[in-house]
Motif scaffolding. Structure first.
Motif, PDB file in Angstrom:
ATOM      1  N   TYR A  20       0.832  -1.198   0.000  1.00  0.00           N
ATOM      2  CA  TYR A  20       0.000   0.000   0.000  1.00  0.00           C
ATOM      3  C   TYR A  20       0.869   1.252   0.000  1.00  0.00           C
ATOM      4  O   TYR A  20       0.609   2.197  -0.750  1.00  0.00           O
ATOM      5  CB  TYR A  20      -0.935  -0.011   1.219  1.00  0.00           C
ATOM      6  N   THR A  23       2.531   1.645  -3.383  1.00  0.00           N
ATOM      7  CA  THR A  23       1.554   2.070  -4.379  1.00  0.00           C
ATOM      8  C   THR A  23       1.235   3.547  -4.223  1.00  0.00           C
ATOM      9  O   THR A  23       1.132   4.280  -5.213  1.00  0.00           O
ATOM     10  CB  THR A  23       0.260   1.239  -4.245  1.00  0.00           C
ATOM     11  N   THR A  24       1.105   4.004  -2.999  1.00  0.00           N
ATOM     12  CA  THR A  24       0.833   5.421  -2.745  1.00  0.00           C
ATOM     13  C   THR A  24       1.982   6.280  -3.240  1.00  0.00           C
ATOM     14  O   THR A  24       1.764   7.313  -3.885  1.00  0.00           O
ATOM     15  CB  THR A  24       0.590   5.651  -1.239  1.00  0.00           C
TER      16      THR A  24
END
Length: 77
Positions: A20, A23-24
């Motif tokens: 996560y 990806t951010t």
């Protein structure tokens, strides 16, 4: 046995958090690159504008064929 079950859920949870975050960060980089691309695309499109061409040429010290160039030495600003 309980510890084994907990550990079997812990690693995927850690992997999920790391993915996560990555990806951010990648999404933020993509938005920055898209903004750069848009800016550069506009700059390329404006390169055909005679006023832009003249401004860039003057910035580089160029003069028009009918002009006379002068060099002034000793100026302090």
């Amino acid at each position: 046995m309980l510890a084994g079950i907990i550990l079997s859920y812990l690693n995927p949870a850690i992997d999920f958090v790391q993915t996560y975050r990555a990806t951010t960060a990648a999404r933020a980089e993509m938005h920055r690159l898209q903004a750069d691309n848009t800016r550069l695309h506009r700059r390329v499109q404006s390169a055909d504008d005679p006023a832009v061409l003249e401004r860039e040429a003057r910035r580089q010290g160029m003069v028009a064929p009918a002009e006379r160039a002068y060099v002034v030495h000793g100026l302090r600003g």
